[in-house]
Design a protein around this motif. Sequence first.
Motif, PDB file in Angstrom:
ATOM      1  N   ARG A 180       0.818  -1.218   0.000  1.00  0.00           N
ATOM      2  CA  ARG A 180       0.000   0.000   0.000  1.00  0.00           C
ATOM      3  C   ARG A 180       0.852   1.268   0.000  1.00  0.00           C
ATOM      4  N   ASP A 181       1.988   1.198  -0.687  1.00  0.00           N
ATOM      5  CA  ASP A 181       2.867   2.366  -0.831  1.00  0.00           C
ATOM      6  C   ASP A 181       2.371   3.297  -1.928  1.00  0.00           C
ATOM      7  N   VAL A 182       1.923   2.722  -3.005  1.00  0.00           N
ATOM      8  CA  VAL A 182       1.524   3.476  -4.187  1.00  0.00           C
ATOM      9  C   VAL A 182       0.010   3.716  -4.156  1.00  0.00           C
ATOM     10  N   PRO A 183      -0.440   4.897  -4.593  1.00  0.00           N
ATOM     11  CA  PRO A 183      -1.893   5.127  -4.640  1.00  0.00           C
ATOM     12  C   PRO A 183      -2.536   4.315  -5.769  1.00  0.00           C
ATOM     13  N   PHE A 184      -3.538   3.525  -5.426  1.00  0.00           N
ATOM     14  CA  PHE A 184      -4.227   2.706  -6.428  1.00  0.00           C
ATOM     15  C   PHE A 184      -5.679   2.545  -6.034  1.00  0.00           C
ATOM     16  N   TYR A 185      -6.465   2.043  -6.964  1.00  0.00           N
ATOM     17  CA  TYR A 185      -7.891   1.818  -6.745  1.00  0.00           C
ATOM     18  C   TYR A 185      -8.237   0.411  -7.191  1.00  0.00           C
ATOM     19  N   LYS A 186      -9.232  -0.164  -6.576  1.00  0.00           N
ATOM     20  CA  LYS A 186      -9.751  -1.466  -6.998  1.00  0.00           C
ATOM     21  C   LYS A 186     -10.986  -1.218  -7.839  1.00  0.00           C
ATOM     22  N   TRP A 187     -11.011  -1.773  -9.019  1.00  0.00           N
ATOM     23  CA  TRP A 187     -12.147  -1.676  -9.920  1.00  0.00           C
ATOM     24  C   TRP A 187     -12.620  -3.096 -10.142  1.00  0.00           C
ATOM     25  N   GLY A 188     -13.541  -3.539  -9.305  1.00  0.00           N
ATOM     26  CA  GLY A 188     -13.882  -4.960  -9.271  1.00  0.00           C
ATOM     27  C   GLY A 188     -12.693  -5.702  -8.684  1.00  0.00           C
ATOM     28  N   ARG A 189     -12.156  -6.635  -9.443  1.00  0.00           N
ATOM     29  CA  ARG A 189     -10.954  -7.359  -9.009  1.00  0.00           C
ATOM     30  C   ARG A 189      -9.686  -6.766  -9.598  1.00  0.00           C
ATOM     31  N   ARG A 190      -9.857  -5.761 -10.437  1.00  0.00           N
ATOM     32  CA  ARG A 190      -8.722  -5.161 -11.146  1.00  0.00           C
ATOM     33  C   ARG A 190      -8.139  -4.002 -10.350  1.00  0.00           C
ATOM     34  N   ILE A 191      -6.829  -3.890 -10.358  1.00  0.00           N
ATOM     35  CA  ILE A 191      -6.130  -2.763  -9.741  1.00  0.00           C
ATOM     36  C   ILE A 191      -5.832  -1.745 -10.829  1.00  0.00           C
ATOM     37  N   VAL A 192      -6.200  -0.494 -10.574  1.00  0.00           N
ATOM     38  CA  VAL A 192      -5.939   0.581 -11.531  1.00  0.00           C
ATOM     39  C   VAL A 192      -5.290   1.752 -10.807  1.00  0.00           C
ATOM     40  N   PHE A 193      -4.606   2.571 -11.595  1.00  0.00           N
ATOM     41  CA  PHE A 193      -3.913   3.739 -11.065  1.00  0.00           C
ATOM     42  C   PHE A 193      -4.436   4.984 -11.749  1.00  0.00           C
ATOM     43  N   ASP A 194      -4.552   6.065 -10.997  1.00  0.00           N
ATOM     44  CA  ASP A 194      -4.793   7.375 -11.592  1.00  0.00           C
ATOM     45  C   ASP A 194      -3.429   7.841 -12.118  1.00  0.00           C
ATOM     46  N   VAL A 195      -3.367   8.226 -13.372  1.00  0.00           N
ATOM     47  CA  VAL A 195      -2.090   8.573 -14.006  1.00  0.00           C
ATOM     48  C   VAL A 195      -1.388   9.704 -13.259  1.00  0.00           C
ATOM     49  N   ASP A 196      -2.115  10.764 -12.923  1.00  0.00           N
ATOM     50  CA  ASP A 196      -1.503  11.904 -12.236  1.00  0.00           C
ATOM     51  C   ASP A 196      -0.966  11.511 -10.861  1.00  0.00           C
ATOM     52  N   GLU A 197      -1.732  10.727 -10.107  1.00  0.00           N
ATOM     53  CA  GLU A 197      -1.277  10.290  -8.783  1.00  0.00           C
ATOM     54  C   GLU A 197      -0.066   9.373  -8.888  1.00  0.00           C
ATOM     55  N   LEU A 198      -0.079   8.477  -9.861  1.00  0.00           N
ATOM     56  CA  LEU A 198       1.043   7.554 -10.040  1.00  0.00           C
ATOM     57  C   LEU A 198       2.305   8.310 -10.439  1.00  0.00           C
ATOM     58  N   GLU A 199       2.181   9.255 -11.374  1.00  0.00           N
ATOM     59  CA  GLU A 199       3.351  10.036 -11.784  1.00  0.00           C
ATOM     60  C   GLU A 199       3.900  10.862 -10.628  1.00  0.00           C
ATOM     61  N   GLU A 200       3.018  11.455  -9.825  1.00  0.00           N
ATOM     62  CA  GLU A 200       3.462  12.221  -8.657  1.00  0.00           C
ATOM     63  C   GLU A 200       4.200  11.312  -7.670  1.00  0.00           C
ATOM     64  N   TRP A 201       3.675  10.127  -7.436  1.00  0.00           N
ATOM     65  CA  TRP A 201       4.304   9.174  -6.525  1.00  0.00           C
ATOM     66  C   TRP A 201       5.686   8.771  -7.045  1.00  0.00           C
TER      67      TRP A 201
END
Length: 56
Positions: free
Chosen positions: A25-46
């Motif tokens: 849980r270091d990187v910001p991510f979201y669960k979309w059903g069973r899939r893990i997705v990232f917001d591009v802006d949040e991931l790039e900032e991280w």
Amino acid sequence: MITIDEAIQKYGFSRQFFWSHTSARDVPFYKWGRRIVFDVDELEEWLLERGRVEKV
């Protein structure tokens, strides 16, 4: 939003890199059903905060 596979292609990191950071849980991510997705802006900032990528 992008998937892990899309993030791998875009940033060049391994699947293990993303899985290890999502499981810790270091990187910001979201669960979309069973899939893990990232917001591009949040991931790039991280990644920028950790010196993993340079801002273009």
